[in-house]
Design a protein around this motif. Sequence first.
Motif, mmCIF file in Angstrom:
data_model
loop_
_atom_site.group_PDB
_atom_site.id
_atom_site.type_symbol
_atom_site.label_atom_id
_atom_site.label_comp_id
_atom_site.label_asym_id
_atom_site.label_seq_id
_atom_site.Cartn_x
_atom_site.Cartn_y
_atom_site.Cartn_z
ATOM 1 N N SER A 1 13.328 30.964 5.769
ATOM 2 C CA SER A 1 13.655 32.349 5.470
ATOM 3 C C SER A 1 14.930 32.429 5.402
ATOM 4 N N VAL A 2 15.221 33.092 4.088
ATOM 5 C CA VAL A 2 16.644 33.348 3.883
ATOM 6 C C VAL A 2 17.286 34.536 4.896
ATOM 7 N N PHE A 3 16.757 35.337 5.350
ATOM 8 C CA PHE A 3 17.289 36.236 6.159
ATOM 9 C C PHE A 3 17.401 35.510 7.618
ATOM 10 N N LEU B 1 8.466 43.321 5.054
ATOM 11 C CA LEU B 1 9.397 43.155 5.988
ATOM 12 C C LEU B 1 8.951 42.914 7.237
ATOM 13 N N THR B 2 7.484 43.025 7.363
ATOM 14 C CA THR B 2 6.795 42.683 8.780
ATOM 15 C C THR B 2 6.424 41.123 8.648
ATOM 16 N N ALA B 3 6.794 40.547 7.629
ATOM 17 C CA ALA B 3 6.513 39.157 7.498
ATOM 18 C C ALA B 3 7.592 38.365 7.071
ATOM 19 N N TYR B 4 7.824 37.181 7.321
ATOM 20 C CA TYR B 4 8.964 36.181 6.986
ATOM 21 C C TYR B 4 8.792 36.098 5.411
ATOM 22 N N ASP B 5 10.193 35.848 4.980
ATOM 23 C CA ASP B 5 10.540 35.643 3.516
ATOM 24 C C ASP B 5 10.296 34.097 3.170
ATOM 25 N N ASP B 6 9.709 33.678 2.166
ATOM 26 C CA ASP B 6 9.572 32.479 1.782
ATOM 27 C C ASP B 6 10.075 32.006 0.506
ATOM 28 N N ILE B 7 11.202 32.738 0.006
ATOM 29 C CA ILE B 7 11.777 32.341 -1.146
ATOM 30 C C ILE B 7 12.105 30.742 -1.191
#
Length: 595
Positions: free
Chosen positions: A469-471, A448-454
């Motif tokens: 980032s999806v979020f 949660l302290t970094a970006y998500d890269d799905i």
Amino acid sequence: MQQNNGLDKKQLISFGIFSMILIGFMFYFQNRNAQAEQEKLALEAKKTEQTTKSKPAATNLNAATVTPNSVQKVNLQNDELSLEFSSVGGQLSSVKLNKFEAFGGKPLYLFNNNNASYGFQFTDKSGKVFNTKDLVFAPQVAGNVVTLNTKIGNAVIQFIYTLKAKYTVDFQVKTQGLGSVVNDGKANFVWNYNVRGAEKGRSQEETHTEFAYAFNNYKDYDYDARSDMDEPDETLNWIGIKQQFFSAVIEAKNGFTKSKGFQEAIPEGEYLKKFNYDGQVNLAGNELNQDFTWYFMPLDIELLKSYDKNFDEILPLGWSFIGSLNRYVFIPLYNLISGWGIAAGWAIFWMTIIVKLILSPVMFKQHKLSAMMKVIRPEIDEVNAKFKDADPMKKQQETMAVYRKAGVNQMAGCLPALVQIPLFYALFRFFPNMLDLRGKSFWFVPDLTAYDDIISWGTNIPLLGNHLSVFALACTVVILIYTIMTSGNIQQPQQEGMPNMKVLMYIFPITFLFFLNSSASGLSWYYFVSNAINIVIILVIKYFILDEKKIHAQIQENKKKEPKKEGTFQKRMREMMEKAQEQQKLQEQARNKKK
């Protein structure tokens, strides 16, 4: 019988060329052998000079020639740190934090593979400069203490390291006979450090990698993230190089003076930034007998406070009111909620709900005002049509009169925005620096302290990078929906050349996507929840609280009545407009006279 007439002209030329090449090779190898012999003699002379005791200050300064046999490694370890000491320079050659991992499950090393070196730099009586990091020490281990000794001329230099709890390593420096080598009464502590990346988001971690230091008896703190560091007049109590969640700090009990430093970003690869620090330490009687302490710390605010050395300032929670919001509101609130045993993402969810509840009176007033302004939009349009060709000041006065009759205070809508600005910046500081969120997963987000890269791809797109980032995308969509729902009450500019405010409001969420795409996913999740709640509040106000027909009827009824008494702010605004209108008429009259 064939007669031999000797060598012809072509043969003579070939023979001559061959002879010249042969002679050239002979001279080349002869000179090369002679040069090699001279180098061999010079090397033997150098070795002889190094072992001669007639000139101890000059001869033994070069005595620390490092060979494979001279390199020895010894180790200390406790629950928090695993340390390796090298005989070369008497330095900490490896520092591993046992309770943490780098991104990808790798061991978390601050020092390792020669990425850090430090030592004390002296000038000898002949003017030559030498550094203890180039000397060879003899190590000894006893319990949690490592002692390293070396000789230079008639001087003995001793480094004593003691591994303690709370990520602490005491570092004593003792010398004897150093006055026979140096006589200028000073030494420089020189530290070179290539900071290795430990987190997922390189750009975010690089932004948080910087110099940090305290002075004025630990009372004052400063940092430097981009430029050269220069503190010629302050005595630094400690100097540190911090990363996003960890820091290496050395404290000098007698302080560092004339400090200067340099930092340079490393564009790609294993390392983020290159740091060089140089600070002076004074000798007492030409001897260096001083105490230092190394700290290799995770940036946990309670741990940092426990040292009582102003280390908590290393954590970049923001200055003044912003920092106070994080220290006394958001961090305690998150710790309280996470103490319920729920996942970090749900802790953020409930933290958002609680913050919204605290701000609910202000937020409700803002959304109610927004809904009322949408209701009186026809009245505003009527004024704009009626005074289309009139003086702009007159049109503005009539517009304000409509707001006044409807009981709408335009300035009331500014208060929530002003409240949210410090909250936004505080949270921007909170999420990428909260150690308790590091490595905490939520749904498809591993940290949660970094970006998500799905959603990712191989090439690098400007401003967006190689992922989406999806979020961040979800947050952008929700902000866009909220913008559409609230943009109906925005008055369009009547003057030519003025920007269309609706278009600008729609552009903002799109630009916000590029900002959030490389930021902490916890921040995107927070703002997704926050804006989703805003949408729910708008719908509740519209369908269950405000009666638009009733408000519109009330406005029509107010038109028939005597105008309500102006408020103080509205009166001042009207007087300012009247003065501006009068001044404009005077200027027009002056221009007409000139014509």
